[in-house]
Design a protein around this motif. Sequence first.
Motif, short mmCIF file in Angstrom:
data_model
loop_
_atom_site.label_atom_id
_atom_site.label_comp_id
_atom_site.label_asym_id
_atom_site.label_seq_id
_atom_site.Cartn_x
_atom_site.Cartn_y
_atom_site.Cartn_z
N GLN A 239 0.78 -1.31 -0.40
CA GLN A 239 -0.17 0.01 0.08
C GLN A 239 1.53 1.13 0.29
OE1 GLN A 239 -2.14 -1.03 3.33
NE2 GLN A 239 -4.52 -1.76 2.16
N SER A 240 1.98 0.71 -0.22
CA SER A 240 3.43 1.78 0.31
C SER A 240 3.21 3.06 -0.74
CB SER A 240 4.47 1.97 0.20
OG SER A 240 4.70 1.32 1.47
N TYR A 241 2.80 2.53 -2.42
CA TYR A 241 2.80 3.19 -3.20
C TYR A 241 1.66 3.29 -3.86
CZ TYR A 241 8.15 2.44 -3.06
OH TYR A 241 9.08 2.91 -1.64
N HIS A 242 0.92 4.73 -4.43
CA HIS A 242 -0.18 4.96 -5.15
C HIS A 242 0.20 4.82 -6.80
CE1 HIS A 242 -2.07 6.40 -1.21
NE2 HIS A 242 -1.59 6.82 -1.21
N VAL A 243 1.42 5.31 -7.34
CA VAL A 243 1.66 5.20 -8.42
C VAL A 243 2.68 4.56 -8.68
CG1 VAL A 243 2.36 6.50 -10.10
CG2 VAL A 243 0.82 7.49 -8.76
N ALA A 244 2.45 2.74 -8.47
CA ALA A 244 3.95 2.09 -8.14
C ALA A 244 4.85 2.25 -9.28
CB ALA A 244 3.35 0.50 -8.11
#
Lengths: 292, 335
Positions: A239-244
């Motif tokens: 979940q750390s990256y909104h834009v992975a």
Amino acid sequence: MRFRTLVTNSNLLLRVVQSIDKLSKSAMLKLTPTKLHIIVVTDLDSGLQLWSDIAVDALFSEYQIESVHNNEIYLEFNIDNLQRALRSTQGGALGVTLKLTKKQGLPVLSLTIRSQSASGREISLCQDVPVRMLTPQQMSQIREPMVPDGNVHFMMPPLNNVRSIAERMKGMGERVAVSANREGEMNVRVANDLVDITTYFRGLETLAYDTTQEHTADREASEFYTAVVDMKHFVKFLQSYHVAPKNIVCCIVEGYAVMFYVYIGSAGYSGAAALNDTACGSLTYFIPVRQV
Amino acid sequence: MAAVRGTAPEPEPALFRAKLANVRPMVNMLKTISFRPRARCVINPDGLVFTVEESQCLVAQAYLRAELFTTFSYDVQLAEYYRNQEQAGFEAEDSQDGEPSDVTQVVLPLDNLIECLTLFYGPSGTSSSGAQSGAHSTATLHTSGNPGDLRGATTAVIAFNGPGTDFELMLEERGTISLCRLSTFVPEPSVDLKFSHYPTTQQLIIKSEWLRDAFNELDPTSESVSIYIASSEPHFRISTIGESGSTDMTYSNTERILDSFFCNEDQENQYKLSLILKCKQALAMSDKTKIRINQRGFLSFQFMIPTAADVSFVNFVFAPLVSADESIADATARV
């Protein structure tokens, strides 16, 4: 002790801080003459950890740092506070300055943002993020975990896919088994009394680090290495990256940990090629195997 | 965990195996009865029937006909064989009441089944194919309107190999495969409200949108809802009495509202409102609802839900509330 710098890439700094927001409330910052390190340790024994280093040149210019301890400075900060302060830098600032100073007798990281108002006048916004200074002794007690060589390294499939699937698997168990082989296959498995789910990801890019290690002879390329970790930690990382970013490497150290390496390089590279572009820095996530 | 070679192994059972080109219709049907964690699944040559019951006053069933599946194979002889094996140690009266021996029954965790089928639906809480989220829309069970929209197009293979084995699902979407195994349980004697054992005294078919309006008007502070059907005006009335007053929804027997109407005996019956409201999702998906009441006051809602293969049905049967001054003997004496 002195720290003052111009922030030339506030967007990158913001993105890094945003990516650690889900992990914990606070983080440590270690500043050296050449690098910036952000460290998150949730639980020294069993928790997820993040260790990162970013070249100072990737973020700052006119970087000045001075201290009696090898010109290094250590502090602890609240992630959400710093994140909110950095968000003010978005949207066309003329200049951003970051410095360590004291306000009302307490240490703060002070962010000064110069921008232009609608009428053309220059406005200056100052955001102070309270910090807690750490002594060299305290800092030396925080050490990067000693990890045995990884058994298998590969590029993660698109993080959004893994995240949405893992979020749905999350309710089925507290532990998740992450397995991978050297043929680009990764399995994620969760089980409880009523249901047992394994999701198979295929066609992943494996990395050739392992060929120089001695232990590669002991298993077939098609056989899997497994680490069973805490499901919550696994999902928190996802979940750390909104834009992975496209360049996340996963490494499984069987029976010990799952590690993720996120490389910060110039945009445009993806896959294994991105790993050569280590000019800027990297974030290393360490998820230890969960003791039953 | 054993090493897995190549693609995930396909389940290899012999008793029952079916393929679904898209899990959505099945998921939507199952969600209409998903108010209990466990469901009984009956497999027969014509399809699957999932049943849930609550408080012995409500039985809900979703019928998934074989035509809904791309392939549907059920080995009747093997089912009979397993059945006979099971029966071997039991007295005749222990056998399932009236169930033919070619039918396979199993209890499985319904909530987990739905979670597995929706594994590839995208971020939790959203439905990835752009279709509306089921509950208050009149969403049909066709795949999402835009044929180019490949999101949410999970295919599934469902398999079961008989008593004592797991219920297996193999799901696939765009190259990612999930293998799910659900524990199964031996069914206990089923609660059968025996609706058809007594003559139907009242029956009507109403367009579901009218019934949805009525449901929205029901006063949630009321314990019960009253349904009155008569051969003279008002033909059909639904009412509640709550803390702030009473609500009445009446419908006359006109073509615009009621597709068909039959009333042998004027009757008013009460039902527990909280149970009646459990059929809201089924109602939301249906075009039409057939309402029947039998001589004992039991109520049946049959929701007709449009699917790619004609119409699918979800049934709810409710036992009536017995009023305080009427004993059960009196109520059955109404017969």
